[in-house]
Design an enzyme around this catalytic site. Structure first.
Site, PDB file in Angstrom:
ATOM      1  N   ARG A 127       0.856  -1.188   0.000  1.00 12.73           N
ATOM      2  CA  ARG A 127       0.000   0.000   0.000  1.00 12.73           C
ATOM      3  C   ARG A 127       0.892   1.237   0.000  1.00 12.73           C
ATOM      4  NH1 ARG A 127      -3.230  -3.034  -1.302  1.00 12.73           N
ATOM      5  NH2 ARG A 127      -5.348  -3.449  -0.526  1.00 12.73           N
TER       6      ARG A 127
ATOM      7  N   GLU B 178      -4.044   7.274  -4.740  1.00 17.87           N
ATOM      8  CA  GLU B 178      -4.351   6.686  -6.051  1.00 17.87           C
ATOM      9  C   GLU B 178      -5.724   7.150  -6.520  1.00 17.87           C
ATOM     10  OE1 GLU B 178      -4.008   2.468  -5.521  1.00 17.87           O
ATOM     11  OE2 GLU B 178      -1.920   2.600  -4.924  1.00 17.87           O
TER      12      GLU B 178
ATOM     13  N   HIS C   9      -1.218  -0.124  -9.621  1.00 17.55           N
ATOM     14  CA  HIS C   9      -1.829  -1.052  -8.655  1.00 17.55           C
ATOM     15  C   HIS C   9      -2.442  -2.279  -9.345  1.00 17.55           C
ATOM     16  CE1 HIS C   9      -3.667  -1.143  -4.341  1.00 17.55           C
ATOM     17  NE2 HIS C   9      -3.370  -2.356  -4.781  1.00 17.55           N
TER      18      HIS C   9
HETATM   19  C1  GLV Z   1      -4.599  -5.474  -3.680  1.00 21.38           C
HETATM   20  O1  GLV Z   1      -3.874  -4.547  -3.422  1.00 21.38           O
HETATM   21  C2  GLV Z   1      -5.170  -6.325  -2.697  1.00 21.38           C
HETATM   22  O2  GLV Z   1      -5.127  -6.000  -1.504  1.00 21.38           O
HETATM   23  O3  GLV Z   1      -5.714  -7.369  -3.078  1.00 21.38           O
END
Ligand code: GLV
Ligand code: GLV
Length: 325
Positions: free
Chosen positions: A238, A267, A286
């Site tokens: 994150r 984001e 991401h």
């Molecule tokens: C993606 O970042 C997830 O947490 O699956």
């Protein structure tokens, strides 16, 4: 009267079959645009379940205005977008999608590491921009991966899957985690060490730790200064585990060599984000778990998680199991 379920983003219908059997389902019709907050607040006034994305904020305001809500199934393994404490107090089950995305996310993480170390994106751009005039002894020369030291922060399922890939490259594997992972030490030859020791010794520092009060801002000015000047930092967890200003400073002042980033503090980011324009940064949007196969399986799992809670059965993946009793 069937229970009502709202899905916050367009998902393939075929992944939701079991849900359609037990619930009246409605879905925000757009794939790349999130549901407006007002609409979501309106939906949860009557919803028994919601299937949510990591970009939806499931906070106290939302949860206290959701009188029928029994389950929130996040389409992600991470659940830092959800106020789990409030949900638990209200008896609302919080579900996620662990395991099914571990190998896919590890593939992307290792790919990002390789792309950053070997300057693959920069090299592709070099050709696209018509700059390749001659072969050169040090043209786009990068850094070796094999036989180097990788330090993994967050040795959960994804971290262990990354470590497994690192064994193929004959890397030395260090890890830091809240708890020791003895199986990983045995099977993968990984060595446990403190955060400080890990960031000082590693050539590749790979963050896969969930965002928690303990990990927020973990990679700060002090941490980047402790790393080798040749270190390559990879973040696939994150954005908020990093102080991005400190990272920018470290990358532009030679404190570390490069960074590969799949996640950001706010984001989505635009082309004007300071980190994106650095030649020693590989930035991607991401996409850790984003293979078509895995996204299908995640949608099916999230959908089954809701179905099972609504039927009074134990879901396969629940974060706050205490609400079931
Ligand atoms: C993606 O970042 C997830 O947490 O699956
Ligand atoms: C986190 O939950 C992981 O699977 O690494």
């Amino acid at each position: 009267n069937k229970p009502y379920v709202f899905i916050t983003r367009k998902l393939p219908e075929e992944t939701l079959k079991n849900l359609y059997e037990v619930a009246e389902v409605s879905m925000w019709p757009k794939e790349e645009e999130p549901v407006p907050r007002e609409r979501l607040l309106e939906e949860v006034k009557r919803a028994d379940g919601i299937l949510t994305m990591l970009s939806d904020k499931i906070d106290e305001e939302l949860l206290t205005n959701a009188p029928n809500l029994k389950v929130v199934a996040n389409f992600a393994v991470g659940f830092d977008n959800i106020d789990v404490d409030t949900a638990t107090k209200k008896g609302i089950a919080i579900c996620n999608t662990p395991d099914v995305l571990s190998d896919t996310t590890a593939d992307l993480t290792f790919g990002l590491l390789m792309a950053t170390a070997r300057r693959i994106v920069e090299s592709a751009q070099y050709i696209q921009e018509g700059k390749w005039k001659n072969w050169g002894p040090l043209l786009m020369a990068g850094t070796d991966i094999h036989h180097k030291t990788i330090g993994i922060i967050g040795m959960g399922r994804i971290g262990q899957a990354v470590a497994k890939r690192a064994t193929g490259f004959e890397m030395e594997i260090l890890y830091h985690n809240r708890s020791r992972k003895e199986a990983a030490e045995k099977e993968l030859g990984a060595t446990y060490c403190s955060f400080e020791e890990l960031i000082e010794k590693s050539d590749y520092i790979v963050c896969l730790a969930p965002l928690t009060p303990e990990t927020r801002g973990l990679f700060n000015e002090k941490a980047f200064k402790q790393m080798k000047t040749s270190a390559i930092f990879i973040n696939a967890s994150r954005g908020d585990v990093v102080d991005e200003q400190a990272l920018y400073h470290a990358l532009t002042n030679g404190e570390i060599q490069a960074a590969g980033l799949d996640v950001f503090q706010n984001e989505p980011i635009g082309a004007d984000h300071p980190l994106v324009n650095l030649p020693n940064v590989v930035a991607i949007p991401h996409i850790g778990s984003a293979s078509v196969e895995t996204r299908m399986v995640m949608a099916e799992l999230a959908s089954r998680n809701i179905t099972n809670v609504l039927l009074g059965k134990k879901p396969e993946a629940i974060v706050n199991e205490m609400v079931l009793t």
